[in-house]
Design an enzyme around this catalytic site. Sequence first.
Site, PDB file in Angstrom:
ATOM      1  N   ASP A  93       0.846  -1.193   0.000  1.00  8.32           N
ATOM      2  CA  ASP A  93       0.000   0.000   0.000  1.00  8.32           C
ATOM      3  C   ASP A  93       0.889   1.253   0.000  1.00  8.32           C
ATOM      4  OD1 ASP A  93      -2.302   1.545   0.176  1.00  8.32           O
ATOM      5  OD2 ASP A  93      -2.476   1.361   2.358  1.00  8.32           O
TER       6      ASP A  93
ATOM      7  N   GLU B 150       3.094   5.089  -3.716  1.00  7.13           N
ATOM      8  CA  GLU B 150       3.237   6.097  -4.791  1.00  7.13           C
ATOM      9  C   GLU B 150       4.579   6.823  -4.727  1.00  7.13           C
ATOM     10  OE1 GLU B 150       0.533   5.751  -2.778  1.00  7.13           O
ATOM     11  OE2 GLU B 150      -0.543   4.634  -4.297  1.00  7.13           O
TER      12      GLU B 150
ATOM     13  N   ASP C 226      -8.642   3.798  -3.460  1.00  4.71           N
ATOM     14  CA  ASP C 226      -9.738   4.162  -2.554  1.00  4.71           C
ATOM     15  C   ASP C 226     -10.948   4.745  -3.273  1.00  4.71           C
ATOM     16  OD1 ASP C 226      -7.967   3.320  -0.677  1.00  4.71           O
ATOM     17  OD2 ASP C 226      -7.439   5.320   0.045  1.00  4.71           O
TER      18      ASP C 226
HETATM   19  O1  MIG Z   1      -4.163   6.007   4.162  1.00  9.64           O
HETATM   20  O2  MIG Z   1      -4.166   0.631   5.212  1.00  9.64           O
HETATM   21  O3  MIG Z   1      -5.784   2.253  -0.294  1.00  9.64           O
HETATM   22  O4  MIG Z   1      -6.953   0.013   0.840  1.00  9.64           O
HETATM   23  O5  MIG Z   1      -7.281   0.007   3.636  1.00  9.64           O
HETATM   24  C1  MIG Z   1      -4.928   4.846   3.992  1.00  9.64           C
HETATM   25  C2  MIG Z   1      -5.311   1.405   5.256  1.00  9.64           C
HETATM   26  C3  MIG Z   1      -4.055   3.625   3.948  1.00  9.64           C
HETATM   27  C4  MIG Z   1      -5.023   2.983   1.847  1.00  9.64           C
HETATM   28  C5  MIG Z   1      -5.438   1.820   0.989  1.00  9.64           C
HETATM   29  C6  MIG Z   1      -6.583   1.107   1.644  1.00  9.64           C
HETATM   30  C7  MIG Z   1      -6.190   0.641   3.025  1.00  9.64           C
HETATM   31  C8  MIG Z   1      -5.734   1.845   3.859  1.00  9.64           C
HETATM   32  N1  MIG Z   1      -4.648   2.538   3.188  1.00  9.64           N
END
Ligand code: MIG
Length: 846
Positions: free
Chosen positions: A434, A437, A512
Amino acid sequence: MKVKPKPPEVPIPVLPSPPLPTEIDFVEASVSLRYEDVFQWIRPNEVSDVRWRDGAYEFICHNGVMLRVSVLAAGIFRLRYSPDGVFQPDFSYAIDPAFEPEKVVVRLEERDGEYLLDSGALQVVVSKADLKVKFYDQDDRVLCEDAAGFSAKRTILKGWCALRMEKKCHKKEVFFGLGDKSCGTNLSGKKFENWCSDSFAFGRETDPLYRAIPFYYALNQGVAYGIFLDNSFRTHFDFDSEASGDTCFYAEGGELNYYFLHGPGLDDVARTYAQLTGTHELPPSWALGYHQCRWSYHPDSHVREIAAGFRERQIPCDAIYLDIDYMDGYRCFTWDKKAFPNPKALVDDLREMGFQTVTMIDPGIKEDANYEVYRDGLAQNRFLYTSDGVVAKAPVWPGFCAFPDFTNPEVRQWWGTLYESLYKDIGIAGFWNDMNEPAVFHVNHKTLPDNVMHHHDGLPCSHRKAHNIYGQQMNRSSWEGFQTLQPEKRPFLLSRASFSGGQRFSAIWTGDNCSDWEHLQIANIQCQRLAISGFSFCGTDIGGFAGNAEGELFVRWLQLGVFHPLMRVHSIGKHATGDGLPAEEAELIDPLLHISDQEPWSFGEKWTDLAKKAIELRYCLLPCLYSAMWLHTLDGSPVLRHLAFADANDPKLWDVERDFLFGEHLLISPVVQPKVQRQGVYLPKGNWYYFWTGQPGNGEVFVNVMPDQIPFFVREGAVLPVYPTRQHTGEAIAELTLYVYYKNGLETSHLYEDLGEGYAHQAGMFSLKVFETEGKNGTFSLRQRKEGEYNPEYSKVKIYLVGFPTFVKKCAADGVEIPIKEIKLRDRSLYTLNLKPEFEKVEWEG
Ligand code: MIG
């Protein structure tokens, strides 16, 4: 009136030799936008020299601009431009190292005012006067030609910072691709940016999004070509948004380095792009099952409850995910010992029940002297530095973090070893990268600053260049780690960010989204677009991440998810309260408050039944999906394709955004609006059978839409393989069913099967069944040819013949006549028979 201060004179650049420019031509007078950042703008002028050097034709202009053209295959030309005759060392994170250029005989001819390069399939003509380029095909059709062509701008503060290409756009030219863009499928008339961005609750207008995929298709009069701009800086694409008759793409740094991919079909372009940038390998079969996720299932008792919830209700499921809360204070590779006192026992018990466990990992490593990963990372120089020579730090979930430099081969290797305990000891089956980027918590600047430096495999650069490949290289580090730790296992990695070529290291989910019908439509568009942009293994947060799904939306989304290679439900869960979120995200969440759970049984009995049916359909169609994934790994054919791929000559298909092709022979027409009872579908050329009734049709058709059915069609002549539903992919397959669709003519279909795990298939342990059907003069036949040493476990094959135009009077299998079993439907009949898996030929006679 105030007199503007005169800008300082532009220093004349000293150009290294070769080539020695005869003059520096400032086509556009040097003007200053801002007093302190003078810019120079340059366009090629007359070509003064042409030569062959290091595998490329070099065209050198008087003013120093240089173009290098190399031919990598008859249909792949690569063009590299330099504004000052200097090229950086050739390097790419996108191109598959396994890609091998073909030996092509290319002729260079000089004609009046032009140079011509001919590969057989494709010709490139370079104008002597200004270096403008035209691409022709064998039939002398102009496929693509420069308008203004190449230009470059530089400033004192940024150096060369706008490397541009302008091309003419045909009146009826349409454009596809560019990865995860959320707008309507045809890109013409729009412009875009590529910069991997955390885009919580994005919408149709949001751009850029999480991924950077600078590759597009153009289609003009039925002929397609592709352009891949291999540049990781922020890039821009404009498909004639100002109706000037031009398309344009440019990069904010680096080199204007693009590949021209010859069609003529859209499929050809897709396959050539895959040849160049690679594909995902065949995933383990569990990864194509249904996955359940939430932020977060926590503590372990909750995870067990969810698992039990599936088995009690007999709803199939293969994987459960643990979001960031399983960690100890968001420290990657650790466990919250209170909530998960015995992770191995949990993972083992889940596996016993047929569930694989997937855990999240973030790139941000918490600044904490007592945290081993941070300590070792510091001691071993694993983290990114700023140009001032200090470790770059930015806040994410754990507070201030350091970020591994995944562009350093030693760091990649180190990162891979960090998974040992999770992957090998505890038995976590797959991972979820996650925030790569990379995302950081800053309201305006959602990523690392520009002055962060990257190793970039020995060609050091700033974050401006490395930003877009950061996530891709994180995925590579993880992926290569899995390969080293357990080489006998097929890795599963799901990522949010990526760049072209990143399909070699991970599956993608779209990030998201929100729980509303608009987002169901966007999910549909994004996956089609990702798949034709190299990322076939993709999916969305089914039901929506932020906000509240209701039963109907959830079920329709699940039904679409049946046809997405990654089928995963995910939602924001309790975090919708905004607790613990950075202020700007919490603010966004408020109106999207999430109250409901998002398990298949969260919406009441009626919807539970429908959700269960959708997930069961997925398991029934797994052989079809697995075969499509296999074909994808073999030749790069996307698993999902825009309808224009079915007939590039039919303009009615260009702007279709709801319906799409799945695998070899299916056309999916998902329901993406509430309360739909009837749906009109425009079918591309040929006859198609509506799956749910067996009714054949062509052109414009209308179907009645049942709440438990997602509309889809099967191409005539196709053989559709179906398994019985199972609780998870580890269960035995008792029987294979083949739906065989009548066609007057010939058709071929493929069924690929193997052990679903490991690499024995590469040594011959696979089963590939090639089905050939043929219908003529009142007869229809099905031939089966098998390749490979693997024999699937089922001992029975059931066949349904659909669409035979008259009554079947005779049926024979391998030459032996068998009694006819007819199933009478309202206005037609199906014919069924049972066979051994190794049959060779079935014949029907009317
Ligand atoms: O700032 O890990 O896109 O799928 O549940 C949010 C928590 C961080 C973003 C991901 C999302 C995930 C969430 N993450």
